[in-house]
Design a protein around this motif. Structure first.
Motif, PDB file in Angstrom:
ATOM      1  N   UNK B 387     123.326 136.151 144.263  1.00 27.71           N
ATOM      2  CA  UNK B 387     123.527 136.339 145.703  1.00 27.71           C
ATOM      3  C   UNK B 387     124.759 135.570 146.199  1.00 27.71           C
ATOM      4  N   UNK B 388     125.388 136.081 147.247  1.00 21.55           N
ATOM      5  CA  UNK B 388     126.566 135.374 147.786  1.00 21.55           C
ATOM      6  C   UNK B 388     126.167 134.194 148.666  1.00 21.55           C
ATOM      7  N   UNK B 389     125.437 133.273 148.079  1.00 20.03           N
ATOM      8  CA  UNK B 389     125.053 132.047 148.801  1.00 20.03           C
ATOM      9  C   UNK B 389     125.379 130.870 147.901  1.00 20.03           C
ATOM     10  N   UNK B 390     125.617 129.725 148.511  1.00 24.03           N
ATOM     11  CA  UNK B 390     125.953 128.558 147.683  1.00 24.03           C
ATOM     12  C   UNK B 390     124.682 127.937 147.125  1.00 24.03           C
TER      13      UNK B 390
END
Lengths: 240, 530
Positions: B387-390
């Motif tokens: 996912x595009x999360x840190x």
């Protein structure tokens, strides 16, 4: 759209799963990634999608490095693993909603796209059920819908046709073509050479982590069939 | 019999992870094996120490045999509480049932092997508590060899009763739960209600309005003498071997009845628990009702749903909050006397409240969900990683769960204790803030230890929750972080309010440093997990 530059991945214990692999996939390309079991396809895919760290080289998505700007890269990618383990305790629609929230998909677009792809994969009536009640194929379909609802610029699929029924396989091929026509790039691994031959405009063949050949279908196979070229290349590499 | 033996062996190996350990590198296997052994020995040593301390009071009260009967009673109680959670997974909803049923073994052999497993788990629980107490009694009073033999026989017989009682309670709970769509929540609420009921019963017992400890011990002895299993156990251990036969009958008959009942339900319930309720009637129009969330809220919401849908995870990691409430209840209902007679404000501020805060902090560092929060993702970790999360966003969601579980309880318990003891505002504030700081610290340390000792390749989700090195490591770090200031406070001779402020500042600094590590090196480690 996808630029793999001298990618090398060494597992603990020293096994080189991917060895100096370089490859590019342009916008609108469907690139089939072919190799035997254990050739390094899944490892390469995991490195591309930022799931796994790698030792050397780099991967660029839309010009951005997955190493230095992973979040911007992941925003452009949709990834489906070969065996999608999803959150069993969530319902199908809650899972799709979770993915849409993370990718910040607009409410109207989200509803429209879920409706469209769920209908295409004949999964609409099952979206209210928990994922633990889904069959392997249904999970695969749900993962595909989740991948498509945020309109990715690069679709990375690991063995996407495994577990799908013939109708769903046909639908997926149609969707892949439709996505490419709209500028999306697709990079997928497969064992089914007929599918690669009919669906892809580019193929890449890998053996023991090394890229044996890559190019357009015509460049790679010439006058022969993809199957014979694949067997010849992989056997030759084994002898050497 | 060979098939039953093989099935039991594979069941035990899968429960204790022996097969995996053999495959691991020698050093890691030795480390994990020694840690497990050390944990078991430590537990038994603590029990023996507790038994030794108790024996002095019992000597004074003139009821030394209470050490034997009390040991068995405690073992039965603990085994019963854990059995209610454990037995359904072994007998009625075995995860490996379908796989084992496909093997060329009879249904009876399969059932028998599961029954032996359930018995073994109960016996481990009872033995771990009862044996140290009985050994202390034997050593202190020079008991003959026959005493140890009778105790051993009793410890082998008593689990039959626990299996039967815990099995019936678990059957009732799972039956009620299976009627509901939210079966996990129902299971959870009923199990927690059972545990709270048992603890409150024992609390009421210990909070009898009696300042004379000796008289209270005599009453305990009388109560346990009236309880048939402990009476027969003590009588057999003290020389009347024939009572072992009665004990066997007392435990064996209910076990036989339970065996007959569960044998009838075995196949059916295992299949029924494997089935999932499906409706298959979702309509696209319902999509409009599903609203959007921010990224952090979506991550936290998923974390919450996953947490509360896993019964065993909640039972094991929510126990701290539950214990805090129970201890606060004991303080309020049991009175200040439970800390050793009526106390003035000065003693309340310098002794009673610090002791209460210590217990609260102990509860929060005991088992934070973050210590297994990454391991529990297992084969689904790919979702979070892709996912595009840190990584920091993912850690925050996991940390919020620990805070949500404990912070409200810390506030309630701290405020109640401060008001009840009538301490000044700053001391009262410490009763709230210190447990909150330790909650945060335990959550952060849990994440760090899970990054260092991940366990992602599990088949049974209970394995990372109950038997992973990260949970143990996190608990040890938490206890050290708690023990150090406790020892300093005992010798420093400063006011608790001042000392509390210093500890609070130190804890917040430690939290900041750990968080900084998590955001940088921890994030890299998260993406390097295999």
């Amino acid at each position: 759209m996808l630029e793999i530059s001298h990618l090398t991945k060494i597992y603990k214990g020293g096994k080189k799963a991917v060895d100096d692999l370089s490859l590019s996939v342009a916008e609108g390309d469907i690139c089939g990634f072919i190799g035997r079991n254990g050739a390094g396809k899944t490892t390469t895919i995991k490195c591309i999608t930022g799931i796994m760290d790698f030792d050397e080289g780099d991967v660029f998505i839309g010009g951005k490095s997955i190493r230095t700007d992973p979040i911007a890269c992941k925003r452009m990618i949709a990834y489906i693993p070969d065996n999608p383990d999803l959150y069993d305790n969530l319902t199908g629609v809650k899972y799709l909603s979770f993915i849409a929230d993370i990718y910040r998909v607009d409410k109207r677009d989200r509803d429209r796209l879920i409706e469209k792809y769920a209908a295409a994969f004949e999964l609409t009536k099952d979206l209210g059920d928990v994922i633990s009640a889904y069959s392997h194929g249904m999970k695969q379909k749900l993962a595909l819908i989740a991948a498509l609802i945020h309109s990715p610029r690069l679709l990375v699929l690991d063995e996407p046709f495994v577990g799908l029924d013939p109708k769903a396989s046909f639908t997926l091929k149609e969707i892949m073509r439709e996505q490419c026509a709209s500028g999306c790039s697709i990079f997928f691994s497969t064992h089914v050479l007929e599918v690669a031959e009919k669906l892809c405009n580019k193929v890449a063949i890998i053996r023991e982590g090394k890229l044996l050949t890559a190019g357009t279908i015509d460049e790679v196979k010439g006058d022969a069939s993809l199957e014979s070229v694949f067997l010849e290349l992989t056997d030759d590499a084994a002898k050497n | 019999m060979r098939n039953v033996y093989l099935l039991v062996k594979v069941g035990l190996l899968s429960a204790f992870g022996g097969e995996k350990k053999r495959k691991r590198r020698l050093m890691k296997a030795t480390m994990l094996g020694s840690t497990a052994l050390l944990g078991a020995l430590l537990f038994m040593a603590v029990m023996a120490f507790y038994g030794w301390s108790l024996s002095m009071i019992l000597d004074f009260a003139g009821v030394p045999r209470l050490l034997v009967s009390g040991g068995l009673a405690l073992g039965l109680l603990m085994s019963l509480v854990t059995g209610v959670g454990k037995i359904p997974g072994v007998l009625f909803a075995a995860k490996d049932y379908e796989m084992l049923a496909s093997l060329p073994v009879t249904e009876a052999q399969l059932f028998l092997s599961k029954l032996v497993l359930a018995y073994t788990f109960s016996m481990t629980g009872i033995g771990g508590v009862t044996l140290p107490f009985c050994v202390v009694y034997g050593v202190k009073y020079g008991a003959p060899f026959g005493f140890y033999l009778a105790v051993l026989a009793g410890v082998l017989i008593a689990p039959l009763l626990v299996c039967a009682v815990a099995g019936v309670i678990a059957m009732f709970i799972s039956r009620v739960a299976s009627r509901s769509r939210a079966s996990n929540i129902v299971m959870l609420v009923l199990s927690l209600a059972f545990i709270v009921a048992v603890m409150f019963m024992s609390m009421t017992f210990s909070a009898m309005p009696d300042s004379d400890i000796a008289a209270a011990m005599v009453r305990y002895d009388a109560a346990l003498s009236a309880f048939l299993p402990t009476r027969l156990f003590v009588s057999a251990a003290l020389g009347n071997c024939f009572d072992l036969v009665w004990l066997l009958l007392l435990c064996g008959v209910p076990f036989g009845l339970f065996t007959a009942l569960s044998a009838r339900l075995f196949r059916k319930s295992n299949f029924a628990m494997g089935e999932r309720r499906t409706r298959g009637n979702f309509k696209a129009e319902r999509l409009e009702r599903i609203g959007g969330m921010s990224v952090s809220r979506a991550l936290f919401s998923r974390e919450l749903k996953s947490y509360f849908s896993f019964y065993g995870y909640v039972l094991n990691t929510g126990v701290g909050a539950l214990l805090m409430l129970i201890f606060t209840g004991m303080l309020v209902f049991g009175g200040k006397g439970m800390f050793g007679g009526d106390v003035d404000v000065q003693t309340a501020q310098s002794v009673v409240l610090p002791a209460f805060v210590l217990i609260m902090c102990y509860c929060v560092v005991l088992a934070p969900p973050t210590a297994s929060g990454i391991s529990i993702e297992g084969s689904r970790l790919w979702i979070l990683r892709s996912l595009p999360v840190s990584a920091a966003d993912i850690f925050k969601a996991k940390l919020k769960l620990q805070l949500l579980l404990n912070w409200p309880v810390c506030v309630i318990c701290g405020v109640v204790a401060a008001l009840f003891l009538g301490v000044d505002a700053l001391t009262g504030a410490m009763a709230v803030l210190l447990p909150m700081a330790y909650t945060l610290f335990a959550g952060l340390v849990g994440l760090v230890s899970n990054l260092f000792l991940p366990m992602l390749n599990w088949k049974n989700p209970m394995v990372p929750v109950k038997r992973s090195g990260s949970v143990f490591l996190c608990m040890v770090i938490g206890l050290v972080a708690l023990a150090a200031p406790t020892v300093i406070y005992a010798f420093a001779g400063v006011s608790f309010a001042l000392f509390g402020v210093i500890v609070l500042a130190a804890m917040l600094l430690a939290c900041a440093l750990v968080w900084r590590w998590l955001r940088t090196k921890g994030a890299k480690k998260f993406y390097a997990l295999t």
